[in-house]
Design a protein around this motif. Sequence first.
Motif, PDB file in Angstrom:
ATOM      1  N   ALA A  10       9.072  34.536  52.994  1.00 57.02           N
ATOM      2  CA  ALA A  10       7.792  34.660  52.282  1.00 57.02           C
ATOM      3  C   ALA A  10       6.748  35.523  52.999  1.00 57.02           C
ATOM      4  CB  ALA A  10       7.228  33.273  51.968  1.00 57.02           C
ATOM      5  N   ARG A  23       6.457  39.322  52.212  1.00 55.28           N
ATOM      6  CA  ARG A  23       6.101  39.769  50.861  1.00 55.28           C
ATOM      7  C   ARG A  23       5.040  40.867  50.877  1.00 55.28           C
ATOM      8  NH1 ARG A  23       2.468  37.845  46.910  1.00 55.28           N
ATOM      9  NH2 ARG A  23       3.365  37.773  44.810  1.00 55.28           N
ATOM     10  N   ALA A  24       3.998  40.649  51.689  1.00 54.50           N
ATOM     11  CA  ALA A  24       2.890  41.610  51.711  1.00 54.50           C
ATOM     12  C   ALA A  24       3.329  42.990  52.204  1.00 54.50           C
ATOM     13  CB  ALA A  24       1.768  41.073  52.598  1.00 54.50           C
ATOM     14  N   LEU A  27       5.083  44.686  48.761  1.00 48.44           N
ATOM     15  CA  LEU A  27       4.443  44.885  47.463  1.00 48.44           C
ATOM     16  C   LEU A  27       3.499  46.095  47.439  1.00 48.44           C
ATOM     17  CD1 LEU A  27       3.483  41.377  46.062  1.00 48.44           C
ATOM     18  CD2 LEU A  27       5.559  42.706  45.735  1.00 48.44           C
ATOM     19  N   HIS A  28       3.553  46.837  46.311  1.00 48.07           N
ATOM     20  CA  HIS A  28       2.629  47.942  46.014  1.00 48.07           C
ATOM     21  C   HIS A  28       2.594  48.976  47.138  1.00 48.07           C
ATOM     22  CE1 HIS A  28       1.504  45.427  42.696  1.00 48.07           C
ATOM     23  NE2 HIS A  28       1.143  44.459  43.514  1.00 48.07           N
ATOM     24  N   ASP A  81       6.580  45.551  42.538  1.00 45.10           N
ATOM     25  CA  ASP A  81       5.463  44.689  42.103  1.00 45.10           C
ATOM     26  C   ASP A  81       5.886  43.212  42.176  1.00 45.10           C
ATOM     27  OD1 ASP A  81       6.895  44.076  39.820  1.00 45.10           O
ATOM     28  OD2 ASP A  81       5.804  45.480  38.528  1.00 45.10           O
ATOM     29  N   GLU A  82       4.951  42.313  41.783  1.00 48.83           N
ATOM     30  CA  GLU A  82       5.204  40.872  41.895  1.00 48.83           C
ATOM     31  C   GLU A  82       6.453  40.466  41.106  1.00 48.83           C
ATOM     32  OE1 GLU A  82       2.215  42.180  41.588  1.00 48.83           O
ATOM     33  OE2 GLU A  82       0.925  41.190  43.059  1.00 48.83           O
ATOM     34  N   ALA A  83       6.594  41.032  39.897  1.00 48.80           N
ATOM     35  CA  ALA A  83       7.726  40.656  39.035  1.00 48.80           C
ATOM     36  C   ALA A  83       9.054  41.055  39.690  1.00 48.80           C
ATOM     37  CB  ALA A  83       7.592  41.313  37.669  1.00 48.80           C
ATOM     38  N   HIS A  84       9.099  42.246  40.289  1.00 48.12           N
ATOM     39  CA  HIS A  84      10.328  42.676  40.982  1.00 48.12           C
ATOM     40  C   HIS A  84      10.627  41.715  42.129  1.00 48.12           C
ATOM     41  CE1 HIS A  84       8.953  46.942  39.745  1.00 48.12           C
ATOM     42  NE2 HIS A  84       9.917  46.592  38.933  1.00 48.12           N
ATOM     43  N   PHE A  85       9.579  41.423  42.904  1.00 45.38           N
ATOM     44  CA  PHE A  85       9.773  40.571  44.070  1.00 45.38           C
ATOM     45  C   PHE A  85      10.286  39.189  43.642  1.00 45.38           C
ATOM     46  CE2 PHE A  85       8.702  37.676  47.460  1.00 45.38           C
ATOM     47  CZ  PHE A  85       9.096  38.376  48.594  1.00 45.38           C
ATOM     48  N   ASN A  86       9.617  38.603  42.625  1.00 40.72           N
ATOM     49  CA  ASN A  86      10.013  37.264  42.169  1.00 40.72           C
ATOM     50  C   ASN A  86      11.445  37.267  41.646  1.00 40.72           C
ATOM     51  OD1 ASN A  86       7.495  36.403  42.847  1.00 40.72           O
ATOM     52  ND2 ASN A  86       6.687  36.416  40.752  1.00 40.72           N
ATOM     53  N   ARG A  87      11.809  38.350  40.968  1.00 40.52           N
ATOM     54  CA  ARG A  87      13.168  38.439  40.414  1.00 40.52           C
ATOM     55  C   ARG A  87      14.203  38.482  41.555  1.00 40.52           C
ATOM     56  NH1 ARG A  87      16.379  36.526  37.239  1.00 40.52           N
ATOM     57  NH2 ARG A  87      18.129  37.813  36.639  1.00 40.52           N
TER      58      ARG A  87
END
Length: 137
Positions: free
Chosen positions: A128, A131-132, A135-136, A95-101
């Motif tokens: 960047a 990313r798509a 995610l998910h 998810d976004e949080a994992h990716f940002n981390r």
Amino acid sequence: MLRNIFMFVAISFSACYVQADTLYENLGGQAGIANIVDGFLEEISYDREIYPFFAKSNIKRVRSKLEEQFCHLSSGPCVYTGDDMKSVHTGMNIDEAHFNRVVELLQTAMTKADIDFPTQNKLLQKLAPMRADMLHR
Ligand code: HEM
């Protein structure tokens, strides 16, 4: 006035001197990238949220594929021979949080490796668009 012109020329010259031509060179070439990837994997290994994703992975392979990928993306003399980002990360439910981390851990590794912020941002800009694909899935 003359003094200002002299200052401008001196500053421009020193800026050119510090920044190499390619992102690959600014990352320190092959040795610099290997050092960044080592630091990145070390940061991952300390992270309670992210490490579990890698617990069963072949870290030797991940290290070598990341080195190839960063080298290729920064216009270095490498070919990326790993799998595409969508198939690698499918089934992980990132998810976004994992990716940002993970991005933060890479930034920490680059800062510890003394990579300047403009150079860090250039590498992150290259990553960047992937990313798509992660995610998910
Ligand atoms: C900028 C973001 C990322 C990049 C550039 C990236 C890149 C890569 C690369 C090049 C590989 C090796 C591919 C291969 O073996 O052929 C890999 C593997 C892996 N990545 Fe990522 N990744 C990113 C984000 C993430 C995130 C957010 C997670 C999870 C939170 C993650 C988890 C993994 C895991 C667990 C593997 C090993 C898969 C296996 O064991 O086969 N990655 N990644």
